[in-house]
Design an enzyme around this catalytic site. Structure first.
Site, PDB file in Angstrom:
ATOM      1  N   ASP A 204       3.068   5.596  -6.588  1.00 39.14           N
ATOM      2  CA  ASP A 204       4.195   5.892  -5.810  1.00 39.14           C
ATOM      3  C   ASP A 204       5.549   5.520  -6.466  1.00 39.14           C
ATOM      4  O   ASP A 204       6.599   5.601  -6.046  1.00 39.14           O
ATOM      5  CB  ASP A 204       4.034   4.470  -4.897  1.00 39.14           C
ATOM      6  CG  ASP A 204       3.012   4.614  -3.859  1.00 39.14           C
ATOM      7  OD1 ASP A 204       3.110   5.672  -3.415  1.00 39.14           O
ATOM      8  OD2 ASP A 204       2.248   3.687  -3.559  1.00 39.14           O
TER       9      ASP A 204
ATOM     10  N   HIS B 255      -1.787  -1.958 -10.265  1.00 39.65           N
ATOM     11  CA  HIS B 255      -2.838  -1.287  -9.531  1.00 39.65           C
ATOM     12  C   HIS B 255      -4.051  -2.226  -9.303  1.00 39.65           C
ATOM     13  O   HIS B 255      -4.186  -2.780 -10.395  1.00 39.65           O
ATOM     14  CB  HIS B 255      -2.918   0.045  -9.677  1.00 39.65           C
ATOM     15  CG  HIS B 255      -3.712   0.919  -8.775  1.00 39.65           C
ATOM     16  ND1 HIS B 255      -5.149   0.856  -8.188  1.00 39.65           N
ATOM     17  CD2 HIS B 255      -3.418   1.692  -7.594  1.00 39.65           C
ATOM     18  CE1 HIS B 255      -5.451   1.377  -7.281  1.00 39.65           C
ATOM     19  NE2 HIS B 255      -4.182   2.161  -6.882  1.00 39.65           N
TER      20      HIS B 255
ATOM     21  N   HIS C  94       0.851  -1.281   0.009  1.00 43.34           N
ATOM     22  CA  HIS C  94       0.134   0.056   0.044  1.00 43.34           C
ATOM     23  C   HIS C  94       0.854   1.314   0.016  1.00 43.34           C
ATOM     24  O   HIS C  94       1.638   1.332  -0.811  1.00 43.34           O
ATOM     25  CB  HIS C  94      -0.841  -0.244   1.252  1.00 43.34           C
ATOM     26  CG  HIS C  94      -1.924   0.942   1.148  1.00 43.34           C
ATOM     27  ND1 HIS C  94      -2.524   1.563   0.149  1.00 43.34           N
ATOM     28  CD2 HIS C  94      -2.983   1.350   2.292  1.00 43.34           C
ATOM     29  CE1 HIS C  94      -3.354   2.594   0.353  1.00 43.34           C
ATOM     30  NE2 HIS C  94      -3.713   2.229   1.651  1.00 43.34           N
TER      31      HIS C  94
HETATM   32  N1  CMC Z   1       5.557  -6.388 -10.614  1.00 41.60           N
HETATM   33  C1  CMC Z   1       5.670  -7.725 -11.201  1.00 41.60           C
HETATM   34  N2  CMC Z   1       4.531  -8.429 -11.387  1.00 41.60           N
HETATM   35  C2  CMC Z   1       3.342  -7.938 -10.999  1.00 41.60           C
HETATM   36  C3  CMC Z   1       3.225  -6.549 -10.245  1.00 41.60           C
HETATM   37  C4  CMC Z   1       4.571  -5.972 -10.104  1.00 41.60           C
HETATM   38  N3  CMC Z   1       4.425  -4.622  -9.330  1.00 41.60           N
HETATM   39  N4  CMC Z   1       2.005  -6.427  -9.989  1.00 41.60           N
HETATM   40  C5  CMC Z   1       1.239  -7.540 -10.372  1.00 41.60           C
HETATM   41  N5  CMC Z   1       2.020  -8.204 -10.915  1.00 41.60           N
HETATM   42  C6  CMC Z   1       1.544  -9.450 -11.572  1.00 41.60           C
HETATM   43  C7  CMC Z   1       1.240 -10.528 -10.582  1.00 41.60           C
HETATM   44  O1  CMC Z   1       2.313 -11.341 -10.390  1.00 41.60           O
HETATM   45  C8  CMC Z   1      -0.033 -11.217 -11.446  1.00 41.60           C
HETATM   46  O2  CMC Z   1       0.851 -12.067 -12.444  1.00 41.60           O
HETATM   47  P1  CMC Z   1       0.118 -13.454 -12.706  1.00 41.60           P
HETATM   48  O3  CMC Z   1      -1.095 -13.124 -13.458  1.00 41.60           O
HETATM   49  O4  CMC Z   1       1.001 -13.973 -13.799  1.00 41.60           O
HETATM   50  O5  CMC Z   1      -0.139 -14.181 -11.624  1.00 41.60           O
HETATM   51  C9  CMC Z   1      -0.588 -10.168 -12.305  1.00 41.60           C
HETATM   52  O6  CMC Z   1       0.369  -9.228 -12.482  1.00 41.60           O
HETATM   53  C10 CMC Z   1      -1.824  -9.671 -11.617  1.00 41.60           C
HETATM   54  O7  CMC Z   1      -1.489  -9.039 -10.224  1.00 41.60           O
HETATM   55  P2  CMC Z   1      -2.225  -9.397  -8.831  1.00 41.60           P
HETATM   56  O8  CMC Z   1      -1.168  -9.533  -7.832  1.00 41.60           O
HETATM   57  O9  CMC Z   1      -3.532 -10.120  -9.035  1.00 41.60           O
HETATM   58  O10 CMC Z   1      -2.867  -7.834  -8.858  1.00 41.60           O
HETATM   59  P3  CMC Z   1      -3.202  -7.245  -7.485  1.00 41.60           P
HETATM   60  O11 CMC Z   1      -4.553  -6.278  -8.086  1.00 41.60           O
HETATM   61  O12 CMC Z   1      -3.899  -8.058  -6.471  1.00 41.60           O
HETATM   62  O13 CMC Z   1      -2.237  -6.211  -6.867  1.00 41.60           O
HETATM   63  C11 CMC Z   1      -0.678  -4.217  -6.376  1.00 41.60           C
HETATM   64  C12 CMC Z   1      -2.271  -4.897  -6.767  1.00 41.60           C
HETATM   65  C13 CMC Z   1      -0.642  -3.176  -6.511  1.00 41.60           C
HETATM   66  C14 CMC Z   1      -0.785  -5.384  -4.898  1.00 41.60           C
HETATM   67  C15 CMC Z   1       0.280  -5.144  -7.087  1.00 41.60           C
HETATM   68  O14 CMC Z   1       0.367  -4.830  -8.357  1.00 41.60           O
HETATM   69  C16 CMC Z   1       1.683  -4.912  -6.571  1.00 41.60           C
HETATM   70  O15 CMC Z   1       2.081  -5.580  -5.588  1.00 41.60           O
HETATM   71  N6  CMC Z   1       2.484  -3.923  -7.031  1.00 41.60           N
HETATM   72  C17 CMC Z   1       3.563  -3.349  -6.378  1.00 41.60           C
HETATM   73  C18 CMC Z   1       3.371  -2.741  -5.194  1.00 41.60           C
HETATM   74  C19 CMC Z   1       3.027  -1.361  -5.390  1.00 41.60           C
HETATM   75  O16 CMC Z   1       3.653  -0.545  -6.109  1.00 41.60           O
HETATM   76  N7  CMC Z   1       1.809  -0.649  -4.597  1.00 41.60           N
HETATM   77  C20 CMC Z   1       1.356   0.562  -4.689  1.00 41.60           C
HETATM   78  C21 CMC Z   1      -0.052   0.719  -5.225  1.00 41.60           C
HETATM   79  S1  CMC Z   1      -0.479   2.073  -5.509  1.00 41.60           S
HETATM   80  C22 CMC Z   1      -0.554   3.023  -4.238  1.00 41.60           C
HETATM   81  C23 CMC Z   1      -1.461   2.502  -2.745  1.00 41.60           C
HETATM   82  O17 CMC Z   1      -2.277   1.647  -3.095  1.00 41.60           O
HETATM   83  O18 CMC Z   1      -1.067   2.814  -1.753  1.00 41.60           O
END
Ligand code: CMC
Length: 460
Positions: A383, A327, A287
């Site tokens: 971020d 995201h 987050h």
């Molecule tokens: N790097 C590499 N792969 C990724 C990333 C990433 N940053 N984010 C998602 N993926 C991949 C994930 O492994 C999955 O791949 P597969 O379909 O092959 O299994 C696919 O993309 C879908 O991801 P998800 O985990 O189902 O997506 P989610 O909606 O549950 O997660 C998230 C969203 C923000 C938690 C995630 O994208 C992430 O961990 N990003 C990095 C952390 C980050 O930058 N967070 C800040 C978010 S914005 C500000 C805030 O919320 O405060």
């Protein structure tokens, strides 16, 4: 054209159709109302309407199963609108791009809370009230001094905000609008002071008291950076950048921390405790903690030439995620990231481009053209660039999320108050699908339940 405002949309949900369901277990059919809300056409069915679906009268009934709330609306809200597919973010109907360009953080904080822009008189009073509640009780200083020199400022901030609850016991009267108002003013006013005190503690510097002649952002920078000068004059580029970043971070509808504030607040605890819960949720690296992780990742990469290998490692799934990318809601781009990138260019034009920024730009370039990221709709989020701006302003890496928390407090408070005024809300209490053992008799494996006692107690 006069200055007339459109009538606020009704918060009532309209019946727009029915969902016909047939239960294959009983061959019974059910009709569930499809409800539509607001002007953007969000539709939903009430989860409680599924409870009638059961195989026998004494059965609990059908629940909806939704880990991580991927498709569950936990509330109606008129505060923030996001269209993740189109990359739209609006506070109370106003596009984030216009607010970032033309408004101030305190005007936005008023807007989030009250639903309309303040008149000049309302704004002046709001700024006055917030300015004159910036001081914290002297005991808070002693409290903060109890932390270790290397304490993470988010731990300190979270604890300090929770501690404020004990200084204002009257804030427990959450159904009294006057008490609610003063608690909201106090939280918005004191957050920058507490944040700056956390910074000064970690740095081993004396605490600097608020300066009521300064704006919200200037005062915060003064409490962070002032040394022996009698009046602190902040760099105007930094003041503008921080004002915009605070606006961008002010609210983001039902994210993890806002949901935490609502859930904890739904127990009718005081707002200081509820906001402390929001700060705890924001601390996590998935987050608000992500801005800190972006910088740590860039440091780990170390050089532009290592970026390609780092990206390959991310794609293999063996390495870490690409922090600052992806995201849950935005699947085309994060509109905040667009604004922040422009802002970063302005800040770097003054500060200069360094090795870290070069690495960030290379990460962005490769990721935006790589099929792994493109096919998963992974774009830079807010971020990704904010950390770089904060670093160029000389904020330590582990302070980045604190800056996010100061701004987000305005959104959390608006969400908290909206939740309290929503007649449909009750204490948040999800259901579960129990997958553990059925009933079994207790037979302990222990021979002694009190191993610290001098004489072993007889085994049960
Ligand atoms: N790097 C590499 N792969 C990724 C990333 C990433 N940053 N984010 C998602 N993926 C991949 C994930 O492994 C999955 O791949 P597969 O379909 O092959 O299994 C696919 O993309 C879908 O991801 P998800 O985990 O189902 O997506 P989610 O909606 O549950 O997660 C998230 C969203 C923000 C938690 C995630 O994208 C992430 O961990 N990003 C990095 C952390 C980050 O930058 N967070 C800040 C978010 S914005 C500000 C805030 O919320 O405060």
């Amino acid at each position: 054209m006069g200055n007339t405002q459109p009538t606020p949309p009704s918060s009532e949900l309209r019946e727009t159709g029915t969902l016909d369901i047939k239960d294959s277990r009983t061959s019974k059919s059910y009709s569930v109302k499809i409800l539509e809300g607001g002007v953007e056409g969000d539709t939903a069915v009430r989860a409680m309407d599924f409870r009638q679906i059961k195989t026998s009268p004494d059965e609990f009934g059908l629940m909806t199963y939704d880990p991580a709330f991927m498709n569950t609306a936990s509330c109606k809200s008129a505060i923030t609108f996001i269209d993740g597919e189109k990359g739209i973010l609006r506070y109370r109907g106003y596009p984030i791009e216009q607010l970032a360009e033309k408004s101030t953080f305190l005007e936005v904080a008023w807007l989030l809370r009250h639903g309309e822009l303040p008149t000049q008189g309302e704004y002046d009073q709001w700024v006055h009230d917030i300015t004159y509640h910036t001081y914290v009780h002297e005991n808070i200083k002693t409290f903060l001094q109890g932390f270790r020199y290397d304490a993470h400022p988010m731990s300190m901030l979270c604890s300090a905000v929770a501690a404020l609850s004990s200084f204002y016991p009257e804030a427990k009267q959450i159904h009294d609008p006057e008490q609610r108002n003063i608690a909201i003013v106090r939280l918005l006013a004191k957050l920058p002071t507490l944040a700056a005190f956390c910074y000064r503690h970690v740095k081993g510097l004396p605490f600097i008291y608020p300066d009521n002649d300064l704006s919200y952002v200037e005062n915060f920078l003064s409490m962070v950076a002032r040394m022996s000068e009698s009046k602190y004059e902040a760099n105007p580029v930094f003041v503008k950048a921080l004002e915009i970043l605070f606006i961008l971070h002010a609210d983001h509808e039902q994210n993890c921390s806002a949901s935490a504030v609502r859930a904890v607040g739904s127990s009718q605890v005081d707002p200081f405790s509820a906001i402390a819960a929001g700060i705890a949720a924001l601390y996590g690296p998935l987050h608000g903690g992500a801005n800190e992780q972006v910088l740590r990742m860039i440091k780990e990469i170390g050089d532009k030439k290592n970026v390609a290998a780092f990206i390959e490692n991310v794609k293999s799934g063996k390495g870490a995620k690409l922090m600052g990318f992806g995201h849950r809601v935005y699947k085309s781009y994060d509109p905040r990231a667009k604004i922040v990138k422009k802002l970063a260019d302005e800040v770097f034009a003054q500060i200069g481009v360094d090795k870290d920024l070069e690495i960030a730009l290379e990460l962005e370039r490769i990721a935006l053209s790589d099929d792994y990221f493109v096919s998963r709709k992974l774009y830079p989020n807010v971020d990704f660039y904010t950390g770089l701006i904060y670093r160029s302003m000389a904020f330590p890496t582990d302070f980045f999320t604190v800056l996010f928390a100061v701004a987000r407090t305005s959104g959390w408070l608006a969400q908290w108050e909206e939740m309290l005024n929503d007649k449909e809300q009750k204490i948040a209490r999800p259901r579960q699908i129990y997958v553990g053992y059925g009933e079994r008799p207790f037979k302990s494996k222990l021979t002694n339940h009190f191993p610290n006692a001098k004489k072993p107690a007889p085994a049960k």
